[in-house]
Design an enzyme around this catalytic site. Structure first.
Site, mmCIF file in Angstrom:
data_model
loop_
_atom_site.group_PDB
_atom_site.id
_atom_site.type_symbol
_atom_site.label_atom_id
_atom_site.label_comp_id
_atom_site.label_asym_id
_atom_site.label_seq_id
_atom_site.Cartn_x
_atom_site.Cartn_y
_atom_site.Cartn_z
ATOM 1 C CG ASP A 190 -0.120 -0.101 2.485
ATOM 2 O OD1 ASP A 190 0.774 -0.520 2.586
ATOM 3 O OD2 ASP A 190 -0.755 0.684 3.401
ATOM 4 C CG HIS A 214 -1.264 -7.095 -1.840
ATOM 5 N ND1 HIS A 214 -2.547 -7.688 -2.405
ATOM 6 C CD2 HIS A 214 -1.430 -6.234 -1.062
ATOM 7 C CE1 HIS A 214 -3.500 -6.332 -1.968
ATOM 8 N NE2 HIS A 214 -2.481 -5.649 -1.197
ATOM 9 C CG ASP A 270 3.989 -15.969 -6.691
ATOM 10 O OD1 ASP A 270 3.612 -14.668 -6.404
ATOM 11 O OD2 ASP A 270 4.863 -16.205 -7.633
ATOM 12 C CD GLU A 313 0.690 -5.727 1.980
ATOM 13 O OE1 GLU A 313 -0.487 -6.252 2.441
ATOM 14 O OE2 GLU A 313 0.678 -4.231 1.869
HETATM 15 O O1 9MR Z 1 2.353 -6.671 9.146
HETATM 16 C C1 9MR Z 1 1.446 -6.887 9.579
HETATM 17 C C2 9MR Z 1 0.729 -8.041 10.031
HETATM 18 O O2 9MR Z 1 1.527 -8.338 11.390
HETATM 19 C C3 9MR Z 1 -0.973 -7.746 10.627
HETATM 20 O O3 9MR Z 1 -1.272 -9.175 10.921
HETATM 21 C C4 9MR Z 1 -1.516 -7.499 9.265
HETATM 22 C C5 9MR Z 1 -2.970 -7.392 9.376
HETATM 23 O O4 9MR Z 1 -3.275 -6.286 10.211
HETATM 24 O O5 9MR Z 1 -0.945 -6.143 8.844
HETATM 25 C C6 9MR Z 1 0.317 -6.336 8.473
HETATM 26 O O6 9MR Z 1 0.781 -4.961 8.107
HETATM 27 C C7 9MR Z 1 0.182 -4.608 6.933
HETATM 28 C C8 9MR Z 1 -0.393 -2.874 7.167
HETATM 29 O O7 9MR Z 1 -1.478 -2.931 8.206
HETATM 30 C C9 9MR Z 1 -0.741 -1.965 6.214
HETATM 31 N N1 9MR Z 1 0.356 -2.028 5.158
HETATM 32 C C10 9MR Z 1 0.579 -3.333 4.862
HETATM 33 C C11 9MR Z 1 1.202 -4.169 5.893
HETATM 34 C C12 9MR Z 1 1.683 -5.558 5.522
HETATM 35 O O8 9MR Z 1 0.774 -6.455 5.106
#
Ligand code: 9MR
Ligand code: ZN
Length: 526
Positions: free
Chosen positions: A136, A447, A493, A502
């Site tokens: 994001d 992602h 993937d 992501e």
């Molecule tokens: O890394 C984060 C993970 O530990 C959490 O379980 C997840 C869901 O809340 O969010 C991950 O962080 C994301 C963040 O909230 C927004 N930007 C992308 C991050 C990576 O997925």
């Protein structure tokens, strides 16, 4: 990722024997009487072997009618380490990525408009800059602070691994590129500090952008209210950075330290801890954290290391027993405080206190070693540990094991740490490298908004996937995974799967740390 002087592991599934051949097809070594055993994380029956001493060159490993190419190189981790740092350059926000540095991944400047204060939208501020956090376009303080923390420790410990030739805009300016890259994030973090010393929790829109290029993403960005965890994490990172930049730029170093001290002062003036929660209408990442003791411990340690003032020593001493010392993630940062106490404050702490801290630290490392031994692939993660971003605990255990090795000199820690880098590069149940563009069979569909919308076939290189996740998956992911899929194989993937594929800056940074350790070792081994 095989170097002559380091263990060279291969995982053989359901095999009792294997043959290693040289380039001419001559048999070099036989592995007989193998006992594959059940790996509870993946459901595979694995025999993990070490190929033994091999000179640089190409080999093949044959078993069960299949053949795999084995390439041994003097410095297999040099390009990787550089690429993992450059991966962060591609995440830069608030500026254009010029073709001279970004090649086909160039794009125009993004997210340059002023941000509004969420609590008072009349107020507009310039908070541009920093790295996009992940797939994001948000920028979040706690994960940023931890990422810079990983990178600065990597640089302090393994400086030989960091070359000044990443072809980023500052390359050649006399500062190692890893410090150039971190400075880009630090300049943004400085903007995220309010006058009273507190750090805004994050800078995001109300919702995630669609899959468009960053410069097309014009929705209003907001500064979400300050939090204790962001402020304390920042204080730690800035205090550490003030020491890292001191030899290169005294003024920048002083600015960082002054701002770290102000962040700490805010924490003292605001002792009532309030964890972050997204307001009703904000749907971007929360990075919620209900415990700030570990961030405060890390901050007190770094501030003590940078100032020598007794009040920080008192704080770190009081906090230490209440903090887990082995975690290096965005939520739990006690391990970074421990690195500071064990290595930066060596000899400056009460002996009994330091011994106790070291004992606890090494116990945690022993537990990680044991977890790795119980894994078929040697992965330092238990089967129930495959959560969103499982790459993080795996690589952070790599950091823990490296630190334990550095402290104790015991090679089993180092060997197990290499196994975590092996995991990243393909010694895993997916048989995939979790770094874009690196390894024999890298994953391809992160992602990651730019990778999915830039029209370039290959994803942006040097980015680390969150990896398998068996908990709270998206329904769309669950549907695509066969029923009963094992945790270490709960991975797609595919671009839509943010829950398994992501990328994030704080998955790159522990990978930099581990790769840099082994890159430096291979350089020292000649
Ligand atoms: O890394 C984060 C993970 O530990 C959490 O379980 C997840 C869901 O809340 O969010 C991950 O962080 C994301 C963040 O909230 C927004 N930007 C992308 C991050 C990576 O997925
Ligand atoms: Zn941007």
């Amino acid at each position: 990722g095989y170097a002559p002087g380091l263990p060279k592991r291969a995982a053989l599934l359901d095999q009792t024997s294997a043959r290693l051949l040289d380039e001419a097809g001559q048999e070099l070594r036989r592995f007989d009487g193998l006992h594959p055993w059940f790996d509870p994380a993946s459901g595979d029956r694995v025999a993990l072997i070490d190929l033994g001493h091999l000179a640089p060159g190409e080999y093949s490993l044959n078993a069960g009618g299949e053949s795999r190419r084995i390439r041994v190189e003097r410095r297999p981790y040099s390009a990787l380490t550089g690429a993992l740092v450059k991966g962060l350059y591609y995440q830069r926000c608030g500026c254009a990525l010029e073709a001279a540095h970004a090649g086909p991944y160039a794009h125009a400047a993004c997210h340059t408009a002023p941000a509004k204060l969420y609590e008072n939208p009349e107020v507009e501020l310039d908070a541009s800059g920093g790295w996009h956090d992940a797939g994001d376009y948000g920028r979040y303080v706690s994960p940023a602070a931890v990422t810079v923390g990983h990178l600065l420790y990597a640089y302090r410990w393994f400086p030989k691994a960091f070359q000044d030739a990443l072809n980023i805009p500052e390359s050649g300016n006399g500062l190692p590129d890893v410090l150039n890259e971190c400075r880009f994030e630090l300049e943004w973090l400085l903007k995220m500090q309010r006058e009273d010393g507190a750090l805004y929790h994050k800078l995001t829109k109300k919702r995630f952008a669609p899959f468009i290029m960053p410069e097309e993403d014009k929705a209003q960005e907001y500064l979400l209210p300050p939090t204790h965890t962001a402020t304390a994490g920042y204080a730690a990172c800035a205090a550490l950075a003030s020491r890292a930049y001191r030899p290169f730029d005294a003024a920048f170093s002083a600015r960082l330290l002054e701002s770290a001290v102000r962040a700490w002062a805010w924490l003292e003036q605001n002792p009532r801890f309030v964890p972050y929660e997204n307001p009703e209408d904000v749907k971007t990442g929360a990075y919620g954290d209900t415990n700030c003791l570990d961030e405060a411990f890390w901050a007190a340690s770094e501030l003590y290391a940078s100032t020598g003032e007794a009040r920080y020593l008192d704080a770190l001493t009081a906090l230490c027993p209440r903090v887990e010392l082995s975690k290096f993630g965005w939520r739990e940062v006690g391990g970074l405080g421990a690195l500071c106490c064990l290595f930066e404050l060596d000899g400056r702490l009460d002996k009994a206190f330091a011994d106790g801290l070291q004992g606890r630290f090494l116990l945690a490392a022993d537990a990680a070693l044991e977890t790795a031994r119980l894994s078929g692939y040697g992965t330092a993660l238990s089967p129930d540990g495959y959560v969103w971003g499982s790459s993080l605990p795996i690589l952070c255990n790599g950091m823990l094991l490296i630190a334990a090795w550095k402290r104790s000199g015991k090679t089993p820690y180092l060997d197990a740490a290499l196994n975590q880098l092996d995991y990243l590069l393909g010694l895993n149940a997916l048989d995939l490298s979790l770094v874009t563009g690196y390894g024999e069979r890298p994953f391809r569909f992160p992602h990651h908004r730019p990778s999915a919308s830039d029209g370039v076939e290959d994803p942006v290189p040097g980015l680390v996937s969150g990896g398998p996740n068996a908990r709270n998956n998206y329904p769309s992911t669950r549907e695509r995974l066969p029923k009963g899929t094992y945790p270490a194989k709960s991975y797609l993937d595919e671009t839509p799967s943010a829950d398994t594929n992501e990328i994030a800056i704080y998955w790159n940074s522990p990978a930099v740390f581990v790769a840099a350790c082994f890159d430096q070792l291979t350089r020292e081994n000649g």
